[in-house]
Design an enzyme around this catalytic site. Sequence first.
Site, PDB file in Angstrom:
ATOM      1  N   GLU A 121       0.845  -1.189   0.000  1.00  0.00           N
ATOM      2  CA  GLU A 121       0.000   0.000   0.000  1.00  0.00           C
ATOM      3  C   GLU A 121       0.885   1.246   0.000  1.00  0.00           C
ATOM      4  O   GLU A 121       2.006   1.231   0.502  1.00  0.00           O
ATOM      5  CB  GLU A 121      -0.938   0.019   1.218  1.00  0.00           C
ATOM      6  CG  GLU A 121      -2.093  -0.952   1.100  1.00  0.00           C
ATOM      7  CD  GLU A 121      -3.210  -0.713   2.111  1.00  0.00           C
ATOM      8  OE1 GLU A 121      -3.216   0.336   2.791  1.00  0.00           O
ATOM      9  OE2 GLU A 121      -4.089  -1.590   2.204  1.00  0.00           O
ATOM     10  N   HIS A 130      -5.512   0.452  -1.934  1.00  0.00           N
ATOM     11  CA  HIS A 130      -5.983  -0.854  -1.461  1.00  0.00           C
ATOM     12  C   HIS A 130      -5.727  -1.859  -2.588  1.00  0.00           C
ATOM     13  O   HIS A 130      -5.894  -1.504  -3.760  1.00  0.00           O
ATOM     14  CB  HIS A 130      -7.485  -0.839  -1.174  1.00  0.00           C
ATOM     15  CG  HIS A 130      -7.842  -0.415   0.210  1.00  0.00           C
ATOM     16  ND1 HIS A 130      -9.114  -0.552   0.713  1.00  0.00           N
ATOM     17  CD2 HIS A 130      -7.119   0.153   1.207  1.00  0.00           C
ATOM     18  CE1 HIS A 130      -9.161  -0.086   1.956  1.00  0.00           C
ATOM     19  NE2 HIS A 130      -7.963   0.358   2.270  1.00  0.00           N
ATOM     20  N   ASP A 135      -9.679   2.459   8.431  1.00  0.00           N
ATOM     21  CA  ASP A 135      -9.712   3.676   7.607  1.00  0.00           C
ATOM     22  C   ASP A 135     -10.684   4.685   8.205  1.00  0.00           C
ATOM     23  O   ASP A 135     -10.344   5.856   8.396  1.00  0.00           O
ATOM     24  CB  ASP A 135     -10.163   3.362   6.171  1.00  0.00           C
ATOM     25  CG  ASP A 135      -9.144   2.555   5.377  1.00  0.00           C
ATOM     26  OD1 ASP A 135      -7.941   2.652   5.673  1.00  0.00           O
ATOM     27  OD2 ASP A 135      -9.577   1.841   4.450  1.00  0.00           O
ATOM     28  N   HIS A 165      -4.716   6.785   0.032  1.00  0.00           N
ATOM     29  CA  HIS A 165      -3.910   5.565   0.120  1.00  0.00           C
ATOM     30  C   HIS A 165      -4.498   4.519  -0.821  1.00  0.00           C
ATOM     31  O   HIS A 165      -5.606   4.688  -1.317  1.00  0.00           O
ATOM     32  CB  HIS A 165      -3.791   5.050   1.566  1.00  0.00           C
ATOM     33  CG  HIS A 165      -5.033   4.458   2.134  1.00  0.00           C
ATOM     34  ND1 HIS A 165      -6.070   5.225   2.628  1.00  0.00           N
ATOM     35  CD2 HIS A 165      -5.424   3.166   2.291  1.00  0.00           C
ATOM     36  CE1 HIS A 165      -7.027   4.422   3.066  1.00  0.00           C
ATOM     37  NE2 HIS A 165      -6.672   3.163   2.862  1.00  0.00           N
TER      38      HIS A 165
END
Length: 158
Positions: free
Chosen positions: A38, A102, A113, A100
């Site tokens: 990630e 996934h 999150d 970010h």
Amino acid sequence: MQFLNSWATNDKRTLLHFSMSTLEIFCQHVQASDADCEAGGLLLGSVHGSHMLVEQATVPTAWDKRFRYLFERMPFGHEAIALSRWTTSQGTIRYLGEWHTHPEDHPHPSGLDRSEWNRLSAKRRDKRPMLAVIVGRKSLYVELAPSSGCGSVLTPVE
């Protein structure tokens, strides 16, 4: 990989535009292979009433913690860039939120999150919801996350 750059809330009261350079950063960090970790960073841009222009996404630094199913942004590097942009723009370019990746085609926020977005949103001086973006392999998840609960999900505008 082509992500759309214009997004809106269902009522079209909030519009969001990603710069091409921001979308390029997202594309460069898509978790395309099983080995990809990630990635993430800050979203910087300008606010125009209820609308936002995301002009820049910071990229992962050497200090960030990157794993297959976890990204933890460390303050070093990201905050220096944000402060520099704020100063040189005389306060027009500001922190809008976080992004970010996934490792899924069509990403959805995890419980972690959500709790992190609520925590970060509560720290905002301007009391605006935080822009939260998750970059998946085929699509983006975009939400304006308030300091508690679920926020307004934005969808692409053709």
